[in-house]
Design a protein around this motif. Structure first.
Motif, PDB file in Angstrom:
ATOM      1  N   THR A   1     -33.362 -24.900  29.117  1.00 41.37           N
ATOM      2  CA  THR A   1     -33.480 -25.408  27.750  1.00 41.37           C
ATOM      3  C   THR A   1     -33.273 -26.916  27.661  1.00 41.37           C
ATOM      4  O   THR A   1     -33.242 -27.463  26.561  1.00 41.37           O
ATOM      5  CB  THR A   1     -32.470 -24.696  26.820  1.00 41.37           C
ATOM      6  OG1 THR A   1     -31.150 -24.801  27.367  1.00 41.37           O
ATOM      7  CG2 THR A   1     -32.840 -23.223  26.655  1.00 41.37           C
TER       8      THR A   1
ATOM      9  N   ARG B   1     -38.725 -29.416  30.312  1.00 40.60           N
ATOM     10  CA  ARG B   1     -39.629 -28.482  29.636  1.00 40.60           C
ATOM     11  C   ARG B   1     -40.935 -29.189  29.313  1.00 40.60           C
ATOM     12  O   ARG B   1     -40.943 -30.251  28.679  1.00 40.60           O
ATOM     13  CB  ARG B   1     -38.965 -27.941  28.370  1.00 40.60           C
ATOM     14  CG  ARG B   1     -37.791 -27.024  28.672  1.00 40.60           C
ATOM     15  CD  ARG B   1     -36.747 -27.042  27.584  1.00 40.60           C
ATOM     16  NE  ARG B   1     -37.187 -26.563  26.306  1.00 40.60           N
ATOM     17  CZ  ARG B   1     -37.086 -25.279  25.905  1.00 40.60           C
ATOM     18  NH1 ARG B   1     -36.579 -24.369  26.720  1.00 40.60           N
ATOM     19  NH2 ARG B   1     -37.486 -24.916  24.709  1.00 40.60           N
TER      20      ARG B   1
ATOM     21  N   ARG C   1     -45.553 -28.703  28.761  1.00 39.02           N
ATOM     22  CA  ARG C   1     -46.732 -27.860  28.546  1.00 39.02           C
ATOM     23  C   ARG C   1     -47.670 -28.116  29.712  1.00 39.02           C
ATOM     24  O   ARG C   1     -47.957 -29.264  30.049  1.00 39.02           O
ATOM     25  CB  ARG C   1     -47.435 -28.195  27.234  1.00 39.02           C
ATOM     26  CG  ARG C   1     -46.558 -28.184  26.002  1.00 39.02           C
ATOM     27  CD  ARG C   1     -45.909 -26.848  25.741  1.00 39.02           C
ATOM     28  NE  ARG C   1     -46.875 -25.801  25.444  1.00 39.02           N
ATOM     29  CZ  ARG C   1     -46.535 -24.567  25.072  1.00 39.02           C
ATOM     30  NH1 ARG C   1     -45.244 -24.244  24.961  1.00 39.02           N
ATOM     31  NH2 ARG C   1     -47.442 -23.656  24.832  1.00 39.02           N
TER      32      ARG C   1
ATOM     33  N   PRO D   1     -46.197 -22.760  28.722  1.00 36.44           N
ATOM     34  CA  PRO D   1     -44.955 -23.474  29.042  1.00 36.44           C
ATOM     35  C   PRO D   1     -44.771 -23.679  30.539  1.00 36.44           C
ATOM     36  O   PRO D   1     -45.230 -22.879  31.357  1.00 36.44           O
ATOM     37  CB  PRO D   1     -43.873 -22.549  28.485  1.00 36.44           C
ATOM     38  CG  PRO D   1     -44.485 -21.186  28.534  1.00 36.44           C
ATOM     39  CD  PRO D   1     -45.938 -21.392  28.225  1.00 36.44           C
TER      40      PRO D   1
ATOM     41  N   PHE E   1     -41.583 -25.153  33.336  1.00 32.14           N
ATOM     42  CA  PHE E   1     -40.205 -25.590  33.543  1.00 32.14           C
ATOM     43  C   PHE E   1     -40.154 -26.333  34.873  1.00 32.14           C
ATOM     44  O   PHE E   1     -40.333 -25.727  35.932  1.00 32.14           O
ATOM     45  CB  PHE E   1     -39.255 -24.390  33.557  1.00 32.14           C
ATOM     46  CG  PHE E   1     -39.299 -23.576  32.291  1.00 32.14           C
ATOM     47  CD1 PHE E   1     -38.482 -23.892  31.214  1.00 32.14           C
ATOM     48  CD2 PHE E   1     -40.176 -22.512  32.164  1.00 32.14           C
ATOM     49  CE1 PHE E   1     -38.527 -23.154  30.042  1.00 32.14           C
ATOM     50  CE2 PHE E   1     -40.236 -21.770  30.995  1.00 32.14           C
ATOM     51  CZ  PHE E   1     -39.404 -22.086  29.930  1.00 32.14           C
TER      52      PHE E   1
ATOM     53  N   GLU F   1     -39.820 -17.953  29.049  1.00 28.24           N
ATOM     54  CA  GLU F   1     -39.757 -18.464  27.679  1.00 28.24           C
ATOM     55  C   GLU F   1     -39.429 -17.341  26.701  1.00 28.24           C
ATOM     56  O   GLU F   1     -38.648 -17.528  25.760  1.00 28.24           O
ATOM     57  CB  GLU F   1     -41.069 -19.132  27.290  1.00 28.24           C
ATOM     58  CG  GLU F   1     -41.005 -19.732  25.884  1.00 28.24           C
ATOM     59  CD  GLU F   1     -42.291 -20.420  25.481  1.00 28.24           C
ATOM     60  OE1 GLU F   1     -42.236 -21.603  25.105  1.00 28.24           O
ATOM     61  OE2 GLU F   1     -43.355 -19.760  25.530  1.00 28.24           O
ATOM     62  N   LYS F   2     -39.995 -16.151  26.904  1.00 31.20           N
ATOM     63  CA  LYS F   2     -39.715 -15.022  26.011  1.00 31.20           C
ATOM     64  C   LYS F   2     -38.277 -14.536  26.166  1.00 31.20           C
ATOM     65  O   LYS F   2     -37.676 -14.049  25.201  1.00 31.20           O
ATOM     66  CB  LYS F   2     -40.698 -13.895  26.265  1.00 31.20           C
ATOM     67  CG  LYS F   2     -42.134 -14.223  25.894  1.00 31.20           C
ATOM     68  CD  LYS F   2     -42.250 -14.580  24.407  1.00 31.20           C
ATOM     69  CE  LYS F   2     -43.703 -14.828  24.007  1.00 31.20           C
ATOM     70  NZ  LYS F   2     -43.824 -15.223  22.577  1.00 31.20           N
TER      71      LYS F   2
ATOM     72  N   THR G   1     -36.304 -17.168  24.022  1.00 25.06           N
ATOM     73  CA  THR G   1     -36.444 -16.956  22.583  1.00 25.06           C
ATOM     74  C   THR G   1     -35.837 -15.629  22.158  1.00 25.06           C
ATOM     75  O   THR G   1     -35.326 -15.507  21.044  1.00 25.06           O
ATOM     76  CB  THR G   1     -37.918 -17.025  22.154  1.00 25.06           C
ATOM     77  OG1 THR G   1     -38.688 -16.039  22.861  1.00 25.06           O
ATOM     78  CG2 THR G   1     -38.494 -18.415  22.434  1.00 25.06           C
TER      79      THR G   1
ATOM     80  N   PRO H   1     -38.079 -22.121  22.088  1.00 25.70           N
ATOM     81  CA  PRO H   1     -39.202 -22.118  23.034  1.00 25.70           C
ATOM     82  C   PRO H   1     -39.545 -23.545  23.446  1.00 25.70           C
ATOM     83  O   PRO H   1     -39.026 -24.521  22.876  1.00 25.70           O
ATOM     84  CB  PRO H   1     -40.333 -21.501  22.214  1.00 25.70           C
ATOM     85  CG  PRO H   1     -40.025 -21.921  20.809  1.00 25.70           C
ATOM     86  CD  PRO H   1     -38.512 -21.897  20.699  1.00 25.70           C
ATOM     87  N   VAL H   2     -40.412 -23.658  24.424  1.00 28.37           N
ATOM     88  CA  VAL H   2     -40.937 -24.979  24.786  1.00 28.37           C
ATOM     89  C   VAL H   2     -41.827 -25.443  23.637  1.00 28.37           C
ATOM     90  O   VAL H   2     -42.792 -24.754  23.282  1.00 28.37           O
ATOM     91  CB  VAL H   2     -41.737 -24.922  26.097  1.00 28.37           C
ATOM     92  CG1 VAL H   2     -42.327 -26.288  26.420  1.00 28.37           C
ATOM     93  CG2 VAL H   2     -40.866 -24.430  27.236  1.00 28.37           C
TER      94      VAL H   2
END
Length: 232
Positions: free
Chosen positions: A170, A175, A177, A187, A189, A206-207, A210, A216-217
């Protein structure tokens, strides 16, 4: 090989931070959705392969929780050098998807199923381009278990990615795209130690974040083309 039935789906008090995600796993909710793609192949009469991956979180709160990832062996034919969750294909002797995830994690990382509390299994994720369905299994331990690469051909190294804090999943500095040949791939990382996570694994990660109430990103995150050595 599998955790004792009485150890499954129970959430200990020191894992309460996982409750939102664990509740969804207990119900078998969908973790990752995917829109149909007209390029997806028609499976015809070919059997759909079943696989499972282990989402293993170690820690007793956000401040010390981390997720185990593995860098795939660089000599593998499929996705060499990419980062993934422990897991693999279902064997004929596997009792269920939980057994598959735990067996594969033990074979790849040395994770002892006795050290794991299974919190549930999400709905299988369809992967039409591989004629495959992948079930994410959620597990937990209060501290980082003793793990190590079991087969250097299959796994290059293991990485524990913190959920929060500097250098974490996080941390805005790590982070992104991603793009592949200029097309958005979701996303990314870019973690310390050249642990570059993208694609299917990044979608699941990511899920997970969240699902725990973490951000999220963002769509405004910096954009980076997937490095050549991580896209094979």
């Amino acid at each position: 090989m599998s955790a004792h039935p009485s150890r499954r789906h129970r959430l200990p008090s020191d894992a309460s931070f996982l409750e939102p995600l664990a509740e969804r796993a207990r119900r078998g909710d969908v973790l990752v959705t995917r829109d149909p793609d007209p390029r997806d192949p028609d499976p015809g009469d070919r059997p759909v392969r079943r696989s499972a991956v282990l989402i293993h979180v170690a820690g007793t709160g956000f401040e010390n929780a981390s997720l185990v990832l593995e860098e795939r062996g660089h000599a593998l034919r499929s996705q060499p050098g990419q980062f993934s969750l422990p897991g693999g294909g279902r064997d004929p002797g596997d009792r269920d998807d939980v057994h598959t995830a735990l067996r594969e994690a033990q074979e790849e990382t040395g994770l002892d199923p006795a050290d794991v509390r299974v919190l549930g299994a999400f709905a299988p994720i369809p992967m039409p381009w591989r004629i495959q369905r992948v079930t994410p299994v959620l597990s937990w331990s209060p501290s980082v278990p003793p793990l190590g690469v079991q087969d250097p051909i299959e796994v290059e190294r293991l990485v524990w990615a913190p959920l929060v804090g500097p250098g974490s999943l996080t941390d805005p500095a790590h982070r992104l795209r991603g793009t592949l040949f200029g097309q958005g791939v979701g996303p990314v990382f870019d973690l310390p130690g050249d642990a570059f996570v993208w694609g299917f694994t990044a979608m699941i990660v990511e899920k997970v974040l969240t699902g725990l109430g973490l951000d999220p990103v963002p769509p405004t995150a910096p954009v980076q083309e997937i490095p050549h050595e991580r896209r094979r």
